[in-house]
Design an enzyme around this catalytic site. Structure first.
Site, PDB file in Angstrom:
ATOM      1  N   ASP A 323       0.859  -1.172   0.000  1.00  0.00           N
ATOM      2  CA  ASP A 323       0.000   0.000   0.000  1.00  0.00           C
ATOM      3  C   ASP A 323       0.904   1.234   0.000  1.00  0.00           C
ATOM      4  OD1 ASP A 323      -2.357   1.607   0.337  1.00  0.00           O
ATOM      5  OD2 ASP A 323      -1.842   1.767   2.464  1.00  0.00           O
ATOM      6  N   ASP A 532      -1.678  -0.676   6.027  1.00  0.00           N
ATOM      7  CA  ASP A 532      -1.844  -0.135   7.376  1.00  0.00           C
ATOM      8  C   ASP A 532      -3.258   0.314   7.681  1.00  0.00           C
ATOM      9  OD1 ASP A 532      -2.011   2.267   5.859  1.00  0.00           O
ATOM     10  OD2 ASP A 532      -1.286   3.402   7.596  1.00  0.00           O
ATOM     11  N   ASP A 536      -7.188  -2.063   3.863  1.00  0.00           N
ATOM     12  CA  ASP A 536      -6.219  -3.070   3.428  1.00  0.00           C
ATOM     13  C   ASP A 536      -6.502  -4.448   4.020  1.00  0.00           C
ATOM     14  OD1 ASP A 536      -4.680  -1.205   1.967  1.00  0.00           O
ATOM     15  OD2 ASP A 536      -3.714  -0.531   3.808  1.00  0.00           O
TER      16      ASP A 536
END
Length: 814
Positions: A323, A532, A536
């Site tokens: 990410d 995080d 996600d």
């Protein structure tokens, strides 16, 4: 268990395994039997010792038979079969001590394996807790609280400040300021105008607004996000025990040797001796001991690995999916540039904006206030503060109305067009600062027209300083493919991908898109996903190994992940990857060496040269050797990071602070070049160049010379020689050359009394080149050197008189 392809994942949900409690209860029983027999032997009660050891052997044999039967029903023959045959063999030949020792080894292996592979059931509690249970439905002038399931398409819902949008819909009454990080992972708040769609799960970060429901709760975005996490969690492709992979060939071979010894030698004792030395303790213990040791080592580095299966998979990963926001970037916007209108200075613009923003909860306001305080600015106390969702803050500062927000700037000014273009190129957010207007006006447009726009502040979520070095370490560790998945726009995503040398960049990804992409990568190779945010969580659960940056309380991501980095440092990912690879290497090494020695002992036993009793003792020696080798995973391996001595680290922190202090010096060079490009060889441009030269000679060059004389020599030994600093030294030479060239031009202009037109082209190349070179040089030093030092929350800033005297603001002419 049957072998799985590298792309297959591991079990996502933990079912009740009846053998788990048995494995843990078996260990103390076999240990007590072994110790009881030793005590009886010491007391001279040999028969009692044999009975005690035999009882321990039987205690391990019974559950082992259950495990073997269960494996055979699944069509798998593993190391448990050899364990059963070894235990039976020791009972048949009367080698009760050997049987008790093997029983302890079997029980220990099972217990360690259970501890290493056991996973806590993960229901993604944070996802569920975030789902609103009720909604406020307005009918006429009355807003009643109703159950979420009672909301129907077409209902008008009121969403108050801080509340979660309950269903997908469209904004009806007023603009909304939304925190969409739960869906996109982006920390910057988003403005949504009347008529725009809004998704369930996002948080109202501004004033109350109304939503026209387009979907019921079950069909809305957030409910789909929860379902994605549950579906990904339900995938069941259990990882194969490392021991079982080797047992696929070791077990048939051991049985064949034992059968040959019996048939050819005509003695069942030889067959039993072969089975005794073939006892798979190296397989049963080497892998669990090495993996559990690796788990312990990871914990000491601030990384929680929840299962041995995750650590082992991490050790053979080939693809890394990342990410962006909060993972590769810091997750919080930072001021990267300040533009001032003619007659104003950047510091005045920041001070005005920060004074007005002091009471705003907006993430951009917090970044501006932090920037002002970091630079030692004295802020004024605002009054009559009004927060306008979607527009910004207005407040009275020092008797004048100040407006700070993300509205449109006057298009007529060339400097504002330049700011807008720069923001587009840099992927930055622009906050405009205006002073004036009518404090008591209620017409927003009239207020905007009356404002005197005095400047603009550009903000961006910067890359983590350790990102580049960490990704290099990961590639060195064996990762072959690095992929970025982000909900952010394509432009900043591509810029991050280019800066970090990623293999693939996919922007504007929804949670469903991320899950699909991770599944596709997992089909090709063992895949690690790092994220995080709550958004996600499904992708983390879908990956072979999910890694969460859990230091900021991203509960859902942490719950869905197999690995949690408890400190906010990306380099811990490289650390745990190194630990995983080393642990797996030691496990494989111990297992192979142990099996090799066992094979040699089997050959000796097969020809009758190694009786069962001696074989049992030899096997125990082999077991001790492989266990000791596996325990090396507790020790740190060969370091792939640089450890700075205290004096070098102090210098790094000092020059890091100076870099921050010089952040306002670099724009002076660019602004002088811009002025020269716009106006040509005018006195105004000449004055700007002289001021830029003053910034160079009084601030930038002394800093570079001090680095060359103090910092680089201190880094020579830790970095392994001068080759590591040679490129930076070459950059210093070029910086000095260009600075002298600028000074020479100014000397020529002073002698001629004016700036000659023939000097303009070379001056532009010189000053723009200096600006670009210094920016690149600063970035390289921060990535290569400053990232080596331990982070500090309070680095002292230079406050000597020379530094203060050298800090200047250039007022662009009207």
């Amino acid at each position: 268990m049957s072998p799985v392809a590298p792309g297959e994942g591991r079990r996502r949900t933990v079912t009740a395994v009846p053998t788990t409690w048995l494995a843990w209860s078996l260990l103390p029983a076999t240990v007590l039997a072994l110790l009881g027999g030793l005590v009886a032997t010491w007391a001279g009660a040999g028969r009692a010792a044999e009975l005690t050891w035999a009882a321990g052997t039987v205690a391990a044999l019974v559950p082992s038979l259950v495990w073997v039967a269960a494996a055979l029903r699944r069509g798998r023959v593993g190391v448990d079969l050899l364990a059963v045959l070894s235990l039976v063999g020791t009972l048949l030949v009367g080698e009760y001590l050997a049987g008790a020792l093997i029983a302890v080894m079997v029980a220990t292996g099972r217990a360690l394996e259970s501890a290493a592979e056991r996973r806590a059931s993960r229901d993604l509690r944070a996802l569920s807790e975030h789902v609103p249970r009720t909604a406020r439905r307005r009918v006429g002038d009355v807003a009643d609280v109703v159950a979420l399931d009672d909301v129907e398409v077409g209902d008008l819902l009121v969403v108050g400040p801080g509340e979660v949008v309950p269903v997908d819909g469209r904004i009806r009454t007023s603009a909304a300021l939304l925190d969409e990080s739960v869906l996109t992972g982006e920390s910057v708040l988003v403005d949504r105008a009347v008529g725009e769609s809004v998704r369930s799960g996002v948080v109202n970060a501004g004033g109350a607004f109304e939503v026209h429901a387009d979907r019921i709760a079950a069909d809305s975005t957030y409910a789909g996000l929860v379902r994605l996490a549950q579906e990904a969690g339900a995938e069941s492709a259990p990882i194969v025990r490392l021991a079982d992979r080797y047992a696929a060939w070791f077990v048939p071979l051991a049985l064949a040797v034992a059968a040959a010894a019996w048939i050819v030698g005509g003695s069942a004792v030889r067959a039993v001796a072969v089975l005794v030395v073939a006892t798979p303790c190296p397989l049963l213990l080497a892998a669990p001991v090495a993996i559990v040791s690796g788990l312990s080592r990871a914990t000491k580095c601030g990384v929680v690995v929840r299962s041995g299966a995750a650590l082992e998979s991490l050790g053979r990963a080939r693809t890394l999916v990342l990410d962006k926001t909060g993972t590769l970037t810091q997750g919080r916007p930072r001021v990267i540039d300040v533009a001032a209108s003619p007659g104003w200075t950047p510091s005045e613009v920041v001070r005005l904006a920060a004074s007005a923003d002091q009471v705003s909860p907006h993430v951009l306001a917090a970044a501006i206030v932090a920037h002002a305080r970091t630079n030692g600015m004295t802020l004024s106390v605002p009054s009559a503060v009004v927060e306008e969702p979607g527009r910004g803050v207005s407040a009275v500062v020092e008797g004048s109305l100040v407006r700070v927000g993300r509205r449109s700037a006057p298009p007529s000014a060339s400097w504002t067009r330049s700011v807008a273009a720069r923001a587009l190129l840099d992927g930055a957010t622009v906050v405009w600062v205006g002073r004036g207007g009518h404090q008591d006006s209620t017409d927003d447009e009239a207020d905007d027209e009356g404002d005197d726009v005095v400047g603009a502040i550009l903000l961006r979520d910067p890359l983590r300083r350790d990102a580049t070095r960490t990704l290099r370490r990961l590639r060195t560790a064996g990762l072959r493919r690095l992929v970025l998945l982000t909900g952010d726009r394509a432009t900043p995503a591509r810029e991050v991908g280019a800066m970090l040398g990623l293999d693939d960049v996919r922007a504007e990804q929804s949670p469903a898109d991320k899950v699909a992409a991770v599944r596709a990568e997992r089909e090709e190779a063992v895949t690690v996903m790092v994220g995080d945010g709550v958004n996600d969580a499904p992708a983390l659960a879908a990956a072979t190994v999910g890694v969460a940056m859990g230091s900021r309380g991203a509960t859902a991501a942490s719950e869905a992940a197999d690995v949690v980095l408890t400190v906010d440092r990306l380099d811990r990912l490289a650390d745990v990857m190194g630990i995983a690879r080393r642990s797996r290497r030691l496990a494989v090494q111990s297992a192979l060496v142990g099996m090799g020695l066992s094979l040699l002992a089997m050959a000796v036993a097969a020809v009758g040269l190694l009786p069962p009793a001696a074989g049992a003792l030899l096997q125990e020696g082999i077991d001790v050797a492989v266990i000791l080798n596996a325990l090396r995973a507790l020790r740190p391996g060969r370091p792939d990071t640089v450890t700075l001595p205290a004096d070098a680290e102090a210098l790094v922190h000092r020059f890091e602070a100076e870099h921050r202090d010089l952040a306002d010096a670099l724009p002076a060079l660019r602004d002088a070049a811009d002025l020269l490009a716009d106006q040509g060889a005018t006195p105004v441009a000449l004055d700007a160049l002289r001021e830029a030269d003053q910034v160079l000679t009084s601030r930038l060059l002394p800093h570079e010379h001090a680095e060359e004389a103090q910092l680089y020599p201190a880094l020579t030994a830790p970095l392994g020689g001068t080759d590591a600093t040679a490129p930076m030294t070459r950059a210093h030479v070029e910086i000095d050359r260009l600075a002298r060239r600028l000074s020479t031009h100014l000397d020529l202009a002073a002698a001629a009394g004016e700036l000659e037109h023939g000097q303009v082209d070379d001056l532009l190349a010189t000053v723009y080149g200096l600006h670009a070179l210094l920016r690149l040089h600063f970035a390289q030093e921060e990535e290569e050197y400053f990232a080596l030092a331990k982070p500090t929350s309070d680095v002292p800033r230079p406050t000597d008189d020379a530094t203060r005297a050298g800090r200047r603001d250039r007022r662009p002419p009207s």
